[in-house]
Design a protein around this motif. Structure first.
Motif, PDB file in Angstrom:
ATOM      1  N   GLY A 116      -1.706  20.104  47.372  1.00 54.99           N
ATOM      2  CA  GLY A 116      -1.769  19.500  48.701  1.00 54.99           C
ATOM      3  C   GLY A 116      -1.898  20.490  49.828  1.00 54.99           C
ATOM      4  O   GLY A 116      -2.413  20.172  50.896  1.00 54.99           O
ATOM      5  N   GLY A 117      -1.428  21.709  49.612  1.00 53.19           N
ATOM      6  CA  GLY A 117      -1.563  22.757  50.619  1.00 53.19           C
ATOM      7  C   GLY A 117      -1.227  22.285  52.019  1.00 53.19           C
ATOM      8  O   GLY A 117      -0.134  21.820  52.286  1.00 53.19           O
ATOM      9  N   SER A 118      -2.195  22.376  52.913  1.00 52.13           N
ATOM     10  CA  SER A 118      -1.960  21.992  54.305  1.00 52.13           C
ATOM     11  C   SER A 118      -2.336  20.545  54.593  1.00 52.13           C
ATOM     12  O   SER A 118      -2.441  20.154  55.741  1.00 52.13           O
ATOM     13  CB  SER A 118      -2.730  22.937  55.234  1.00 52.13           C
ATOM     14  OG  SER A 118      -4.118  22.809  54.994  1.00 52.13           O
ATOM     15  N   ASN A 119      -2.516  19.747  53.568  1.00 56.25           N
ATOM     16  CA  ASN A 119      -2.830  18.330  53.745  1.00 56.25           C
ATOM     17  C   ASN A 119      -1.548  17.598  54.145  1.00 56.25           C
ATOM     18  O   ASN A 119      -0.633  17.449  53.347  1.00 56.25           O
ATOM     19  CB  ASN A 119      -3.395  17.755  52.441  1.00 56.25           C
ATOM     20  CG  ASN A 119      -3.843  16.322  52.580  1.00 56.25           C
ATOM     21  OD1 ASN A 119      -3.315  15.561  53.374  1.00 56.25           O
ATOM     22  ND2 ASN A 119      -4.823  15.956  51.772  1.00 56.25           N
ATOM     23  N   PHE A 120      -1.482  17.130  55.385  1.00 55.44           N
ATOM     24  CA  PHE A 120      -0.274  16.476  55.873  1.00 55.44           C
ATOM     25  C   PHE A 120      -0.088  15.073  55.286  1.00 55.44           C
ATOM     26  O   PHE A 120       0.964  14.474  55.456  1.00 55.44           O
ATOM     27  CB  PHE A 120      -0.263  16.439  57.409  1.00 55.44           C
ATOM     28  CG  PHE A 120       0.013  17.791  57.993  1.00 55.44           C
ATOM     29  CD1 PHE A 120       1.291  18.296  58.014  1.00 55.44           C
ATOM     30  CD2 PHE A 120      -1.021  18.566  58.491  1.00 55.44           C
ATOM     31  CE1 PHE A 120       1.552  19.563  58.532  1.00 55.44           C
ATOM     32  CE2 PHE A 120      -0.772  19.827  59.013  1.00 55.44           C
ATOM     33  CZ  PHE A 120       0.513  20.330  59.043  1.00 55.44           C
ATOM     34  N   GLY A 121      -1.071  14.571  54.551  1.00 57.65           N
ATOM     35  CA  GLY A 121      -0.938  13.292  53.869  1.00 57.65           C
ATOM     36  C   GLY A 121       0.092  13.334  52.753  1.00 57.65           C
ATOM     37  O   GLY A 121       0.523  12.302  52.271  1.00 57.65           O
ATOM     38  N   LYS A 122       0.508  14.527  52.367  1.00 53.51           N
ATOM     39  CA  LYS A 122       1.502  14.668  51.303  1.00 53.51           C
ATOM     40  C   LYS A 122       2.890  14.254  51.785  1.00 53.51           C
ATOM     41  O   LYS A 122       3.758  13.948  50.981  1.00 53.51           O
ATOM     42  CB  LYS A 122       1.526  16.091  50.768  1.00 53.51           C
ATOM     43  CG  LYS A 122       2.026  17.122  51.761  1.00 53.51           C
ATOM     44  CD  LYS A 122       1.882  18.519  51.215  1.00 53.51           C
ATOM     45  CE  LYS A 122       2.323  19.565  52.241  1.00 53.51           C
ATOM     46  NZ  LYS A 122       2.072  20.906  51.754  1.00 53.51           N
ATOM     47  N   PHE A 123       3.112  14.254  53.089  1.00 53.65           N
ATOM     48  CA  PHE A 123       4.410  13.868  53.640  1.00 53.65           C
ATOM     49  C   PHE A 123       4.484  12.355  53.777  1.00 53.65           C
ATOM     50  O   PHE A 123       3.482  11.669  53.861  1.00 53.65           O
ATOM     51  CB  PHE A 123       4.638  14.531  55.003  1.00 53.65           C
ATOM     52  CG  PHE A 123       4.675  16.031  54.939  1.00 53.65           C
ATOM     53  CD1 PHE A 123       5.696  16.677  54.266  1.00 53.65           C
ATOM     54  CD2 PHE A 123       3.688  16.784  55.531  1.00 53.65           C
ATOM     55  CE1 PHE A 123       5.735  18.061  54.188  1.00 53.65           C
ATOM     56  CE2 PHE A 123       3.717  18.161  55.471  1.00 53.65           C
ATOM     57  CZ  PHE A 123       4.737  18.804  54.802  1.00 53.65           C
ATOM     58  N   GLY A 124       5.676  11.845  53.827  1.00 51.53           N
ATOM     59  CA  GLY A 124       5.880  10.414  53.993  1.00 51.53           C
ATOM     60  C   GLY A 124       6.774   9.879  52.889  1.00 51.53           C
ATOM     61  O   GLY A 124       7.096  10.584  51.932  1.00 51.53           O
ATOM     62  N   PRO A 125       7.161   8.631  53.028  1.00 49.92           N
ATOM     63  CA  PRO A 125       8.085   8.050  52.060  1.00 49.92           C
ATOM     64  C   PRO A 125       7.505   8.016  50.641  1.00 49.92           C
ATOM     65  O   PRO A 125       6.339   7.661  50.437  1.00 49.92           O
ATOM     66  CB  PRO A 125       8.302   6.619  52.567  1.00 49.92           C
ATOM     67  CG  PRO A 125       7.853   6.628  53.989  1.00 49.92           C
ATOM     68  CD  PRO A 125       6.821   7.702  54.104  1.00 49.92           C
ATOM     69  N   THR A 126       8.330   8.386  49.684  1.00 50.20           N
ATOM     70  CA  THR A 126       7.925   8.379  48.284  1.00 50.20           C
ATOM     71  C   THR A 126       7.456   6.996  47.855  1.00 50.20           C
ATOM     72  O   THR A 126       6.450   6.864  47.163  1.00 50.20           O
ATOM     73  CB  THR A 126       9.096   8.850  47.396  1.00 50.20           C
ATOM     74  OG1 THR A 126       9.416  10.200  47.756  1.00 50.20           O
ATOM     75  CG2 THR A 126       8.751   8.789  45.926  1.00 50.20           C
ATOM     76  N   ALA A 127       8.168   5.978  48.268  1.00 43.03           N
ATOM     77  CA  ALA A 127       7.826   4.601  47.877  1.00 43.03           C
ATOM     78  C   ALA A 127       6.398   4.242  48.278  1.00 43.03           C
ATOM     79  O   ALA A 127       5.685   3.574  47.526  1.00 43.03           O
ATOM     80  CB  ALA A 127       8.815   3.618  48.491  1.00 43.03           C
ATOM     81  N   SER A 128       5.964   4.719  49.439  1.00 44.21           N
ATOM     82  CA  SER A 128       4.607   4.381  49.907  1.00 44.21           C
ATOM     83  C   SER A 128       3.531   5.136  49.121  1.00 44.21           C
ATOM     84  O   SER A 128       2.364   4.747  49.148  1.00 44.21           O
ATOM     85  CB  SER A 128       4.466   4.666  51.404  1.00 44.21           C
ATOM     86  OG  SER A 128       4.517   6.056  51.657  1.00 44.21           O
ATOM     87  N   LYS A 129       3.898   6.191  48.445  1.00 46.83           N
ATOM     88  CA  LYS A 129       2.939   6.925  47.606  1.00 46.83           C
ATOM     89  C   LYS A 129       2.767   6.229  46.255  1.00 46.83           C
ATOM     90  O   LYS A 129       1.684   6.237  45.680  1.00 46.83           O
ATOM     91  CB  LYS A 129       3.419   8.363  47.352  1.00 46.83           C
ATOM     92  CG  LYS A 129       3.754   9.143  48.586  1.00 46.83           C
ATOM     93  CD  LYS A 129       2.552   9.429  49.408  1.00 46.83           C
ATOM     94  CE  LYS A 129       2.946  10.307  50.585  1.00 46.83           C
ATOM     95  NZ  LYS A 129       2.011  10.264  51.653  1.00 46.83           N
ATOM     96  N   ILE A 130       3.856   5.646  45.747  1.00 46.49           N
ATOM     97  CA  ILE A 130       3.850   5.060  44.409  1.00 46.49           C
ATOM     98  C   ILE A 130       3.388   3.606  44.404  1.00 46.49           C
ATOM     99  O   ILE A 130       2.694   3.170  43.491  1.00 46.49           O
ATOM    100  CB  ILE A 130       5.250   5.189  43.785  1.00 46.49           C
ATOM    101  CG1 ILE A 130       5.592   6.678  43.614  1.00 46.49           C
ATOM    102  CG2 ILE A 130       5.338   4.462  42.453  1.00 46.49           C
ATOM    103  CD1 ILE A 130       7.021   6.938  43.220  1.00 46.49           C
ATOM    104  N   LYS A 131       3.743   2.854  45.414  1.00 42.24           N
ATOM    105  CA  LYS A 131       3.441   1.406  45.458  1.00 42.24           C
ATOM    106  C   LYS A 131       1.957   1.095  45.227  1.00 42.24           C
ATOM    107  O   LYS A 131       1.636   0.243  44.396  1.00 42.24           O
ATOM    108  CB  LYS A 131       3.914   0.816  46.789  1.00 42.24           C
ATOM    109  CG  LYS A 131       3.600  -0.646  46.965  1.00 42.24           C
ATOM    110  CD  LYS A 131       4.714  -1.492  46.457  1.00 42.24           C
ATOM    111  CE  LYS A 131       4.401  -2.960  46.677  1.00 42.24           C
ATOM    112  NZ  LYS A 131       5.563  -3.780  46.678  1.00 42.24           N
TER     113      LYS A 131
END
Length: 144
Positions: A116-131
């Motif tokens: 992910g490096g400098s990709n700020f999309g990696k931040f945020g709630p874990t649940a929203s990444k998995i759902k």
């Protein structure tokens, strides 16, 4: 020549900032009533176990968390791993979950932000990444 070198470096840098999501959906001929989620104590986010049960329920499936041996009644089990890293804040770097029917893989979902490096999309709630991954994996499944 100098301009070309700058472009090559920029493209290489941005290519190294990828977040990948891979899903193998469950076939549409499957009917699932209940998903047993195997508890993992090897995850940073303690609430992830309960979150996965909650997400399966929100998708219309009965779901139950289990520890230890697979329950005798468990026809469909979900086994997962997840890792987090620190970069200004804790963030989910990797998630992989597999849905099984009596030991045979039916579908899987993977989130990978290790590059992910400098990709700020990696931040945020874990649940929203998995759902979205679970939704895609289970979208064709018939509910009882």
């Amino acid at each position: 020549m100098k301009k070309t070198a700058i472009i090559v470096v920029a493209v290489t840098f941005l290519a190294g900032c990828a977040i990948s999501e891979n899903v193998v959906p469950v076939d549409s001929d499957k009917t699932i009533e209940k998903v047993y989620v195997r508890y993992s104590d090897d995850v940073h986010m303690e609430g992830l176990n309960d979150e996965l049960v909650s997400q399966f329920r929100s998708l219309g499936f009965d779901a139950e968390l289990y520890r230890g041996d697979t329950p005798d009644a468990a026809q469909h089990t979900f086994i997962f791993t997840a890792n987090w890293a620190w970069d200004l804040a804790m963030y989910l770097t990797y998630f992989h979950g597999t849905l099984y029917e009596e030991g045979r893989m039916l579908g899987e979902a993977e989130y990978d932000a290790r590059s992910g490096g400098s990709n700020f999309g990696k931040f945020g709630p874990t649940a929203s990444k998995i759902k979205p991954l679970l939704t895609e994996m289970m979208q064709k499944v018939q509910r009882r």
